[in-house]
Scaffold this active site. Sequence first.
Site, PDB file in Angstrom:
ATOM      1  N   PRO A 170      -1.632   2.173   2.007  1.00 44.14           N
ATOM      2  CA  PRO A 170      -2.191   1.065   2.757  1.00 44.14           C
ATOM      3  C   PRO A 170      -3.524   1.353   3.451  1.00 44.14           C
ATOM      4  O   PRO A 170      -3.611   2.208   4.326  1.00 44.14           O
ATOM      5  CB  PRO A 170      -1.111   0.782   3.802  1.00 44.14           C
ATOM      6  CG  PRO A 170      -0.251   1.990   3.855  1.00 44.14           C
ATOM      7  CD  PRO A 170      -0.672   2.929   2.797  1.00 44.14           C
ATOM      8  N   GLU A 171      -4.536   0.606   3.068  1.00 50.58           N
ATOM      9  CA  GLU A 171      -5.806   0.570   3.795  1.00 50.58           C
ATOM     10  C   GLU A 171      -6.003  -0.871   4.240  1.00 50.58           C
ATOM     11  O   GLU A 171      -5.056  -1.657   4.162  1.00 50.58           O
ATOM     12  CB  GLU A 171      -6.938   1.089   2.896  1.00 50.58           C
ATOM     13  CG  GLU A 171      -6.634   2.499   2.403  1.00 50.58           C
ATOM     14  CD  GLU A 171      -7.723   3.121   1.525  1.00 50.58           C
ATOM     15  OE1 GLU A 171      -8.865   2.658   1.583  1.00 50.58           O
ATOM     16  OE2 GLU A 171      -7.397   4.049   0.777  1.00 50.58           O
ATOM     17  N   LYS A 227      -5.721  -0.528  10.169  1.00 47.03           N
ATOM     18  CA  LYS A 227      -4.448  -0.161   9.537  1.00 47.03           C
ATOM     19  C   LYS A 227      -3.253  -0.452  10.431  1.00 47.03           C
ATOM     20  O   LYS A 227      -2.125  -0.089  10.116  1.00 47.03           O
ATOM     21  CB  LYS A 227      -4.463   1.331   9.169  1.00 47.03           C
ATOM     22  CG  LYS A 227      -5.527   1.678   8.137  1.00 47.03           C
ATOM     23  CD  LYS A 227      -5.559   3.146   7.813  1.00 47.03           C
ATOM     24  CE  LYS A 227      -6.733   3.478   6.917  1.00 47.03           C
ATOM     25  NZ  LYS A 227      -6.913   4.933   6.745  1.00 47.03           N
ATOM     26  N   ARG A 277      -9.607  15.658   1.956  1.00 47.31           N
ATOM     27  CA  ARG A 277      -9.001  14.654   1.076  1.00 47.31           C
ATOM     28  C   ARG A 277      -9.643  14.727  -0.298  1.00 47.31           C
ATOM     29  O   ARG A 277     -10.847  14.978  -0.406  1.00 47.31           O
ATOM     30  CB  ARG A 277      -9.212  13.243   1.649  1.00 47.31           C
ATOM     31  CG  ARG A 277      -8.747  13.069   3.087  1.00 47.31           C
ATOM     32  CD  ARG A 277      -7.277  13.277   3.270  1.00 47.31           C
ATOM     33  NE  ARG A 277      -6.501  12.310   2.511  1.00 47.31           N
ATOM     34  CZ  ARG A 277      -6.304  11.057   2.892  1.00 47.31           C
ATOM     35  NH1 ARG A 277      -6.783  10.613   4.021  1.00 47.31           N
ATOM     36  NH2 ARG A 277      -5.607  10.247   2.135  1.00 47.31           N
TER      37      ARG A 277
END
Length: 271
Positions: free
Chosen positions: A2-3, A59, A256
């Site tokens: 989820p973004e 978010k 990341r």
Amino acid sequence: MPELAEVEYYRKQWTPAIGQRVVGVELHADKRIFRGQDTDALRSGLKGQALQRAEAHGKQMAFVFGDCHWLGLHLGMTGKTRIESADYEPGKHDHLVLRMQSGDQLIFIDPRLFGRVLYAACKSGEPDWWQGLPPGILSDAFTRERMNAFLKRRARSPIKAVLLMQEAFPGVGNWMADEILWRSRICPATRAGDLDQQQTKALYRRLREVCRDALRVIGTDWSRPPDSWLFNHRWKDGGVCPKTGCPLIREPIGGRTTCWSPKWQNSGAPK
DNA sequence: TCCTATGTTGTATG
DNA sequence: ACATACAACATAGG
């Protein structure tokens, strides 16, 4: 998952229950997503209250019940919301279930437990966790000057890592950051303070563009993004840049995995 | 078995 | 105090 846009999508999953009262609350109180929360207060607070509205900011989501009961949800890495009918049997990762008077069940699922559930009863105003949120990227308050000031403060960090900082870019996550940098033709390893004016200008424009595009395509009904985006190519082995046809690179930057197109995104130190 | 995963946070270091 | 880097969290799937 989820973004920004996915969170908006998940916010909407519970909106069919607006106006309905909660008749029962089932939850797995020992799970990490409830850390620091009084789950008994959550249970008794929500029971009997009708869902008034559902909001999302970056978010973070907030569901308001009755006149003062606030349920905050953060989806972490694997969180999802669903609505199920009365005959649905909650599974082992359905850590929070709100049974509504209609029989519908509002479910919060999170296998990896990196998400978070918050509860607050506030007689007036908003809970502290819903106050003082940073300006949304598509809001008028999100100005180029504001963005540039933040880039200056994080001058020695790679721009990829800076875009992931929620206090400045609420809702941007790993795929959006890669998409934004690719559209801006900026190498993700570039230090935020080394971007020149032409680059920060492109960054600001593409940042807002990706937010709008994502909300339109994913946030509404989770459509598959067009192949003209980086999105469909970035995790594929042997994926190529839609602009250059050259192989994409995947490498960790700022902790990341990051995907970029080496020729397209200027690799050298700018200026 | 090992590696990866669209996120945040606590801790160590400069 | 501020900025930066990274392990840790917990689980599933390739």
